[in-house]
Design a protein around this motif. Structure first.
Motif, mmCIF file in Angstrom:
data_model
loop_
_atom_site.group_PDB
_atom_site.id
_atom_site.type_symbol
_atom_site.label_atom_id
_atom_site.label_comp_id
_atom_site.label_asym_id
_atom_site.label_seq_id
_atom_site.Cartn_x
_atom_site.Cartn_y
_atom_site.Cartn_z
ATOM 1 N N LYS B 46 0.829 -1.207 0.000
ATOM 2 C CA LYS B 46 0.000 0.000 0.000
ATOM 3 C C LYS B 46 0.863 1.257 0.000
ATOM 4 O O LYS B 46 0.659 2.168 -0.802
ATOM 5 C CB LYS B 46 -0.911 0.010 1.243
ATOM 6 C CG LYS B 46 -1.747 -1.240 1.412
ATOM 7 C CD LYS B 46 -2.639 -1.167 2.636
ATOM 8 C CE LYS B 46 -1.908 -1.102 3.969
ATOM 9 N NZ LYS B 46 -1.235 -2.357 4.345
ATOM 10 N N THR B 47 1.841 1.268 0.907
ATOM 11 C CA THR B 47 2.706 2.441 1.003
ATOM 12 C C THR B 47 3.476 2.637 -0.292
ATOM 13 O O THR B 47 3.648 3.750 -0.773
ATOM 14 C CB THR B 47 3.671 2.286 2.195
ATOM 15 O OG1 THR B 47 2.902 2.240 3.384
ATOM 16 C CG2 THR B 47 4.650 3.434 2.264
ATOM 17 N N THR B 48 3.925 1.512 -0.869
ATOM 18 C CA THR B 48 4.661 1.594 -2.122
ATOM 19 C C THR B 48 3.812 2.257 -3.201
ATOM 20 O O THR B 48 4.272 3.170 -3.902
ATOM 21 C CB THR B 48 5.078 0.182 -2.567
ATOM 22 O OG1 THR B 48 5.764 -0.459 -1.494
ATOM 23 C CG2 THR B 48 5.978 0.242 -3.775
ATOM 24 N N MET B 159 -2.977 10.017 1.507
ATOM 25 C CA MET B 159 -2.845 9.821 2.951
ATOM 26 C C MET B 159 -2.469 8.378 3.259
ATOM 27 O O MET B 159 -3.134 7.449 2.813
ATOM 28 C CB MET B 159 -4.155 10.189 3.659
ATOM 29 C CG MET B 159 -4.652 11.577 3.288
ATOM 30 S SD MET B 159 -6.232 11.982 4.051
ATOM 31 C CE MET B 159 -5.673 12.707 5.574
ATOM 32 N N ASP B 160 -1.384 8.213 4.042
ATOM 33 C CA ASP B 160 -0.895 6.869 4.370
ATOM 34 C C ASP B 160 -1.160 6.567 5.841
ATOM 35 O O ASP B 160 -0.411 7.002 6.709
ATOM 36 C CB ASP B 160 0.603 6.779 4.067
ATOM 37 C CG ASP B 160 1.108 5.350 4.151
ATOM 38 O OD1 ASP B 160 0.323 4.456 4.528
ATOM 39 O OD2 ASP B 160 2.305 5.123 3.856
ATOM 40 N N GLU B 161 -2.218 5.844 6.116
ATOM 41 C CA GLU B 161 -2.612 5.485 7.485
ATOM 42 C C GLU B 161 -2.432 6.641 8.462
ATOM 43 O O GLU B 161 -1.773 6.487 9.496
ATOM 44 C CB GLU B 161 -1.790 4.274 7.970
ATOM 45 C CG GLU B 161 -1.780 3.154 6.961
ATOM 46 C CD GLU B 161 -1.465 1.805 7.580
ATOM 47 O OE1 GLU B 161 -1.726 1.648 8.784
ATOM 48 O OE2 GLU B 161 -0.985 0.920 6.868
ATOM 49 N N PRO B 162 -3.023 7.804 8.168
ATOM 50 C CA PRO B 162 -2.721 8.983 8.991
ATOM 51 C C PRO B 162 -3.226 8.861 10.423
ATOM 52 O O PRO B 162 -2.702 9.522 11.314
ATOM 53 C CB PRO B 162 -3.440 10.119 8.261
ATOM 54 C CG PRO B 162 -4.531 9.458 7.501
ATOM 55 C CD PRO B 162 -4.005 8.110 7.114
HETATM 56 MG MG LIG Z 1 2.653 1.060 5.042
#
Ligand SMILES: [Mg+2]
Ligand SMILES: Nc1ncnc2c1ncn2[C@@H]1O[C@H](COP(=O)(O)OP(=O)(O)O)[C@@H](O)[C@H]1O
Lengths: 241, 250, 261
Positions: B46-48, B159-162
């Motif tokens: 996901k982050t990638t 937004m990454d797991e904010p």
């Molecule tokens: Mg991640």
């Protein structure tokens, strides 16, 4: 408290009074030397030397530290030099500096700068490398360029460590300066005052000089660094107090 | 209208023990003003994917377009909010943090102050404009980060797991606030989470990724009116569907 | 990302090579008389001469002996004092003001006075090292005892430990990282003090004295050689003795982590 202990020792008479003056005499001498301007003059001369030398060392140290922190190449080459040079007592270079630069102010100021530069460089380097990648990422995402990242993220981010370096550098500069004044025959200065007073066994003058040296050292810490830190890194919560 | 086009994107990390394929053949389109959630187990890429869209990484295969232009790097058309509270600059007040992007764009002082104020008001933090990050709670810091990412007016919000590091109550509050902010600004949002309930609460559409390598296994449109009730049967039904796609208990 | 060992070694070699080369070119250019800027091989020759006739070892022996004596005495006095300060409020209230007034005074400021009190020679140098080393030891030990985790003490108490046992088994090891840090600082300060002190207060022996004495005869090769020895010894003690001490004790317990570089 110090005075109390001191006075007890004097009263016990373990040392000859000539070499071990009572507190009253030291205080009286202190008052006299301040009154006739001798102590202030010497102290000012020493402080001026400290200011110039330390400024030099700080500029060189911060620059070196930043260059080392930003470039792998510079780091590989400079770091070994700095880490070998760092533990050598600055004072050990004093005779060499005297031979190279003669007696007087020049070698004293240069040596002070030289001694101060090492801790400043090492800490600045650590600080620059410790800048959080997420700050840089955030800045990039908001459109910051190389220069802006450097000015607005790397510099403030490294500031706590730079402060530590400056503080260590100043303490070192102060220690070296007092000693080097005894060796380079400067015309005026606290180190010189103490050293000169030895000739006349004027221990009260020596102790008065030492007291001023201690006070100045304490003052630099309390009046310069603590307020500076309160205004920056403590306020930002980057340093617990 | 298609705003973000992710077309057959693959990404490979040069790991220490040989290359790691993090993503394979990922194709997703996001419409303008759509709220899209990416869910998947930890480590599924996901982050990638988010970093690819943000332009911090470039795809080893396929391409990503925003408004029709191929993404080659970061740009002011995208704002990013990370999970880490430490993303704020500790040496700047909330206000000055929000001003940063405008400053980079060369906006004048008056405009910066006014805009930053407006966005702090939007996240309900106008009173704390002068506070330094360490004087704010985790939830407040993330709100500042959202305001900061919105202030220079990007069309896309990434937004990454904010809210992953926040406690449950604060997280609920933040989700409500985010929906309000989104409704008001009409940004296109790409939101990463591993929390299925959060995805169903927030998203117009939920994309489910499977791990090793990351591929799209489901594309679920959440057709619930807002504000949504997490205890309603329909809501729970969506949750069940998505957990099913995740294969197991999510 | 770890810096690779090869890169570090190559970097160091390049660095010292460049400096040596630059020095050599400068020394041979004749812009300054060679007596003032001796070439590298002259420095090496001077060192070899001092090793050959054994004087180097005597100088090193004196310097190390002085710092060992001063540091040892300071540890004997400073560590117990710091412990007492940490355990008993009245001791803390009496000693702390003394320490905070005396510790900012550079040790070398005392040299002329110490010469008067103790005469030229060993006593003055040892006293100087003692003075320089004492305060970091006291302050660090005190901080260490104060910061021993209260939970550990509670736990020991609940397991029936008396105050003597708590001190020996909980406070002492808990404060040890700080004591070692204090020793480290004390050595760094003592090293400066002993070299400086020998310059001004020693007679005939000691590395500081060699440097100072060589100035009279413009023996810059001897000076630079001794300087190198001082640097290497300081670095060696720091890296070998203290690093090993830390590895043996506190690092193994996981109380502190190794810092890189
Ligand atoms: Mg991640
Ligand atoms: N810098 C990296 N080097 C090598 N492999 C990585 C790196 N970052 C992530 N990975 C691998 O890529 C996969 C996806 O990671 P990531 O995108 O961070 O997952 P998520 O955000 O879904 O938890 C993981 O399996 C991880 O092991």
């Amino acid at each position: 408290m110090v005075a109390l202990v001191w006075q007890t020792v004097v009263m016990l008479g373990v040392m000859p009074a000539r070499l071990f003056p009572g507190v009253d005499r030291v205080v009286a001498t202190f008052g006299r030397l301040v009154g006739n301007g001798v102590l202030p003059t010497h102290a000012l001369a020493t402080l001026a030397r400290l200011a110039v030398g330390f400024a030099l060392g700080a500029i060189v140290g911060v620059t070196l530290g930043i260059v080392m922190g930003r470039s792998r190449w510079a780091e590989d080459v400079l770091l070994p030099l700095v880490s070998v040079g760092n533990p050598i007592p600055g004072l050990a270079y004093a005779p060499l500096f005297v031979i190279w630069f003669g007696l007087g102010n020049l070698p004293a100021v240069l040596l002070v700068g030289f001694a101060a530069a090492f801790p400043v460089a090492v800490n600045t380097w650590t600080g620059v490398r410790a800048v959080k990648p997420i700050w840089i990422r955030s800045a990039i995402a908001m459109g910051a360029g190389e220069r802006q990242i450097f000015r607005k993220v790397v510099l403030p981010g490294a500031l706590p460590a730079v402060m530590t370096g400056l503080r260590l550098g100043l303490a070192r500069a102060w220690r070296v300066l007092v000693a080097v004044e005894m060796l380079t025959s400067v015309p005026l200065g606290l180190g010189w005052l103490i050293f000169g007073a030895r000739e006349f066994l004027a221990t009260d003058v020596m102790l008065a000089g030492i007291a001023v040296i201690g006070l100045v050292g304490l003052g630099l810490e309390k009046l310069v660094f603590e307020p500076l830190e309160r205004l920056t890194v403590v306020r930002w919560g980057m340093l617990a107090r | 209208m298609r705003h973000i086009e992710i077309a057959k994107v693959g990404y490979e990390y040069a790991g220490t023990a040989g290359p790691v394929t993090a993503l394979r053949e990922v194709t997703v389109d996001v419409a303008t003003s759509e709220f899209l959630c990416l869910v998947g187990r930890s480590g599924c890429g996901k982050t990638t994917l988010l970093n690819l869209v943000a332009g911090f990484l470039s795809p080893t295969r396929g391409e990503i377009r925003i408004s029709g232009r191929i993404v080659t790097g970061h740009g002011l058309d995208r704002g990013v909010v990370f999970q880490d509270f430490a993303q704020l600059f500790p040496w700047r007040t909330a206000q000055r943090n929000v001003e940063f992007g405008l400053e980079m764009r060369g906006a004048g002082a008056a405009e910066r102050t006014e805009t930053a104020r407006r966005f702090l008001r939007l996240v309900d933090l106008e009173r704390f404009a002068g506070a330094y990050p360490h004087e704010l709670s985790g939830g407040m810091q993330q709100r500042v980060a959202i305001a900061r990412a919105l202030a220079y007016n990007p069309a896309v919000l990434l937004m990454d797991e904010p809210f992953a590091a926040l406690d449950a109550l604060t997280r609920d509050e933040m989700q409500r606030l985010l929906v309000d902010v989104w409704a008001e600004t009409r940004k296109t949002v790409l939101y990463v989470t591993h929390n299925v309930a959060e995805a169903v609460y927030l998203a117009d559409r939920v994309i489910v990724l499977s791990p090793h390598p990351g591929t799209v296994v489901a594309d679920v449109r959440v057709a619930l009116p807002r504000p949504r009730d997490p205890l309603s049967l329909a809501f729970l039904e969506y949750q069940r569907t998505i957990v099913g796609h995740l294969g197991g208990r999510g | 990302m770890r810096r690779s060992g090869v890169r570090t070694v190559v970097g160091a070699l390049v660095a010292f090579g460049v400096v040596a080369l630059g020095w050599e070119v400068f020394a041979r250019s004749g812009s300054l008389p060679p007596a003032i800027t001796p070439p590298v091989e002259a420095i090496a020759a001077a060192l070899a001469r001092m090793i050959g006739d054994g004087t180097l070892f005597v100088h090193v022996g004196y310097t190390l002996g002085r710092i060992a004596a001063g540091l040892g005495l300071a540890a004997l006095a400073g560590v117990p004092l710091g412990m007492l300060m940490g355990r008993f409020r009245p001791v803390e209230r009496f000693v702390l003001p003394l320490v905070s007034v005396l510790s900012p005074i550079p040790s070398l400021a005392w040299v002329p006075l110490f010469i008067l009190w103790f005469g030229l020679g060993n006593t003055a140098s040892v006293a100087l090292v003692f003075y320089a080393a004492l305060f970091p030891l006291i302050l660090n030990t005190w901080t260490g005892v104060c910061s021993v985790n209260r939970l550990w003490i509670r736990a020991a108490e609940s397991m029936g430990a008396r105050s003597g046992a708590i001190f020996r088994h909980v406070v002492l090891p808990g404060a040890l990282p700080f004591v070692i840090a204090g020793l480290r600082q004390a050595f760094a300060r003592g090293w400066i003090a002993v070299v400086g002190g020998e310059m001004i207060a020693a007679t005939r022996w000691g590395l500081g004295w060699v440097i100072f004495d060589s100035k009279e005869f413009l023996n810059t090769d001897v000076m630079l050689g001794s300087l190198a020895v001082i640097g290497l010894l300081g670095l060696g003690v720091e890296r070998l003795v203290f690093a090993a001490l830390e590895r043996r004790t506190v690092e193994r317990w996981g109380l502190v982590r190794r810092t890189s570089a």
